[in-house]
Design a protein around this motif. Structure first.
Motif, mmCIF file in Angstrom:
data_model
loop_
_atom_site.group_PDB
_atom_site.id
_atom_site.type_symbol
_atom_site.label_atom_id
_atom_site.label_comp_id
_atom_site.label_asym_id
_atom_site.label_seq_id
_atom_site.Cartn_x
_atom_site.Cartn_y
_atom_site.Cartn_z
ATOM 1 N N LEU A 248 0.832 -1.201 0.000
ATOM 2 C CA LEU A 248 0.000 0.000 0.000
ATOM 3 C C LEU A 248 0.867 1.252 0.000
ATOM 4 C CD1 LEU A 248 -2.527 1.692 0.346
ATOM 5 C CD2 LEU A 248 -2.641 0.992 2.730
ATOM 6 N N ARG A 252 0.726 4.295 -2.714
ATOM 7 C CA ARG A 252 0.282 5.619 -2.256
ATOM 8 C C ARG A 252 1.382 6.660 -2.409
ATOM 9 N NH1 ARG A 252 -0.113 9.766 -2.033
ATOM 10 N NH2 ARG A 252 -1.207 11.234 -0.672
ATOM 11 N N PRO A 262 -8.780 16.111 3.241
ATOM 12 C CA PRO A 262 -8.828 14.795 3.885
ATOM 13 C C PRO A 262 -9.746 13.824 3.135
ATOM 14 C CG PRO A 262 -8.927 16.506 5.545
ATOM 15 C CD PRO A 262 -9.013 17.203 4.216
ATOM 16 N N GLU A 265 -7.820 12.524 0.230
ATOM 17 C CA GLU A 265 -6.749 11.638 0.696
ATOM 18 C C GLU A 265 -7.317 10.274 1.074
ATOM 19 O OE1 GLU A 265 -3.356 12.071 0.653
ATOM 20 O OE2 GLU A 265 -3.664 9.941 1.089
ATOM 21 N N ASP A 266 -8.477 10.287 1.673
ATOM 22 C CA ASP A 266 -9.141 9.032 2.012
ATOM 23 C C ASP A 266 -9.445 8.231 0.747
ATOM 24 O OD1 ASP A 266 -12.063 7.666 3.139
ATOM 25 O OD2 ASP A 266 -10.228 7.555 4.321
ATOM 26 N N LEU A 269 -6.207 6.688 -0.568
ATOM 27 C CA LEU A 269 -5.787 5.544 0.246
ATOM 28 C C LEU A 269 -6.654 4.334 -0.050
ATOM 29 C CD1 LEU A 269 -4.894 6.627 3.893
ATOM 30 C CD2 LEU A 269 -3.461 5.487 2.223
ATOM 31 N N ALA A 273 -5.292 0.934 -1.559
ATOM 32 C CA ALA A 273 -5.434 -0.327 -0.823
ATOM 33 C C ALA A 273 -6.083 -1.389 -1.711
ATOM 34 C CB ALA A 273 -6.271 -0.102 0.440
ATOM 35 N N ARG B 13 -6.950 16.261 10.088
ATOM 36 C CA ARG B 13 -6.478 16.610 8.746
ATOM 37 C C ARG B 13 -5.734 15.460 8.084
ATOM 38 N NH1 ARG B 13 -7.203 19.729 4.868
ATOM 39 N NH2 ARG B 13 -4.981 19.840 4.429
ATOM 40 N N ALA B 15 -5.254 11.231 6.893
ATOM 41 C CA ALA B 15 -6.013 10.070 6.450
ATOM 42 C C ALA B 15 -5.188 8.846 6.786
ATOM 43 C CB ALA B 15 -6.282 10.135 4.945
ATOM 44 N N ALA B 16 -5.858 7.742 7.045
ATOM 45 C CA ALA B 16 -5.115 6.561 7.469
ATOM 46 C C ALA B 16 -5.836 5.293 7.050
ATOM 47 C CB ALA B 16 -4.955 6.576 8.995
ATOM 48 N N ARG B 17 -5.051 4.231 6.987
ATOM 49 C CA ARG B 17 -5.607 2.940 6.646
ATOM 50 C C ARG B 17 -4.798 1.891 7.411
ATOM 51 N NH1 ARG B 17 -9.705 2.841 3.067
ATOM 52 N NH2 ARG B 17 -10.307 0.714 2.648
ATOM 53 N N VAL B 26 -1.256 9.275 6.442
ATOM 54 C CA VAL B 26 -0.843 10.355 5.550
ATOM 55 C C VAL B 26 -1.048 11.672 6.287
ATOM 56 C CG1 VAL B 26 -1.146 11.445 3.309
ATOM 57 C CG2 VAL B 26 -1.605 9.010 3.567
#
Lengths: 316, 92
Positions: A248, A252, A262, A265-266, A269, A273, B13, B15-17, B26
């Motif tokens: 990932l 990315r 955000p 960005e989501d 991601l 993924a 602010r 983003a994450a996974r 991020v």
């Protein structure tokens, strides 16, 4: 020069003058564009950019885009003047409209139906602004449709695309040169779009003027993506599989993201993924002067065998 | 040293996974990507409004670690994440 399929004709009827609308159909970055201008589109695409355009609507296109193009600079107070010519995005979830702007173009992108978009655009008079418009609209739509715009070098190997990932200077272009038996179809940027059960990779303009795509086509089904690093001269070229967070991360890291909210960005991601779980992702150690086409083929064959074994196990 | 009743929270602010137990975060404003290992990911997940003391207690119950070590490591890790822009820490 983009030319209308109908020609530049004016006709006088009595005291009225009629001017035909200009229309050009091209496929770019996986999108079938219908470009409509109220006057001649005096914008020239140089030889390198033209290699990434497919005349007409390619049946492999992911979506149709009707794009009204007005050749005039954006209104001075419609957006804050950007300091550079970087492209900016802002998606409005309430209206479903994505605004795209840079110093020389401004556009509103609206989704009007599944896989159908309408764009209203204003571009400056410089020739390169038309390609800038195509790229920025492509970016907005590809990301919205679950695809990704990547900073990557793309090679065609046995009819399928292999992408080389990594920051500038990682050795992506060198990796492409050392992939004997492969042909480069994108030197800098690609659009990865969902297609059926897999993904199609479309080459986008980029790279130095001396680098031109060597492959015959501009799009290929995606087989794998490999994060490139330079190995010492004493080592052998090798490819290793990446999985999970490493895979990932590799994807990315290479996403081109002009929308820095955000929510966007989501989206990047999530798409990264999904892509990392759908395709083979690896790391490639390259050695200057040592071709690695056979290493790549062997690695791809091994991944294919693993995939088949997993599918057979899951059906038992 | 962060106060034990301070409450770290994920920066809105970012983003994450989480993939295979590892978080990829991020930090948009700094254009940085960070990956956390399994323990770091768990600490980060626990930053949901609970205090640092509560986080340390959870870590001690989930991992084989003594109190002073857990407290020291969690404190250090949270300070690092705050420095990187991954977390905001609300004063008690």
């Amino acid at each position: 020069m983009l030319r209308s399929t109908r020609g530049d004709q004016t006709a006088r009827i009595g005291r009225r003058v009629r001017t035909r609308t200009y229309c050009e159909r091209v496929t770019f970055g996986g999108l079938a564009f219908e470009l409509l201008g109220s006057g001649p589109l005096q914008h020239d695409l140089d030889g390198t950019d033209r290699r990434f355009l497919v005349p007409g609507a390619d049946p492999r296109a992911m979506a149709d885009v009707v794009c009204a193009v007005h050749v005039k600079p954006p209104a001075p107070d419609s957006q804050p003047a950007p300091l550079s010519n970087a492209i900016h995005f802002c998606a409005d979830a309430a209206t479903g409209v994505t605004r795209v702007w840079s110093r020389e173009l401004e556009a509103e992108v609206s989704r009007v139906a599944p896989r159908r978009y309408a764009v209203d655009a204003r571009i400056g008079s410089r020739p390169e602004t038309l390609v800038g418009l195509l790229r920025s609209v492509t970016g907005a739509i590809v990301h919205a449709e679950g695809g990704l715009m990547l900073h990557a070098v793309g090679i065609e190997l046995d009819g399928r695309a292999v992408l080389f990932l990594g920051p500038s200077g990682a050795g992506k272009s060198t990796a492409a040169v050392l992939a004997d038996g492969a042909r480069c179809f994108a030197h800098d940027h690609v659009a990865v779009v969902p297609s059926g059960r897999g993904y199609l990779v479309w080459g986008l303009p980029g790279g130095t003027p001396a680098q031109v795509p060597l492959a015959r086509d501009v799009a290929y089904p995606l087989a794998a993506a490999l994060r490139v690093r330079k190995a010492a001269a004493s080592e052998q070229p090798r490819a290793l599989r990446l999985a999970g967070a490493q895979a990932l991360f590799s994807l990315r890291e290479s996403v081109e993201c002009a929308d820095q909210s955000p929510a966007a960005e989501d989206m990047y991601l999530r798409a990264s993924a999904k892509l990392s779980s759908d395709i083979d992702v690896g790391a490639l150690a390259t050695v200057l002067g040592r071709p690695h086409g056979s290493t790549l083929r062997e690695w791809l064959r091994a991944r294919m065998a693993e995939r088949i074994a997993r599918e057979e196990q899951s059906t038992c | 040293m962060l106060a034990g009743n301070a409450k770290p929270k994920k920066n809105s602010r970012n983003a994450a996974r989480v993939v295979d137990g590892k978080a990829l975060i991020v930090v948009i404003d700094r254009k940085q990507l960070h990956t956390l290992n399994a323990v770091g990911t768990r600490v980060w997940e626990l930053c949901d409004g609970r205090s640092i003391d509560a986080i340390v207690e959870s870590i001690m119950s989930e991992f084989d670690v003594d109190g002073p070590t857990a407290l020291r490591d969690v404190q250090h890790f949270l300070a690092e994440l705050r420095e990187l822009g991954v977390l905001d820490v609300e004063a008690a």
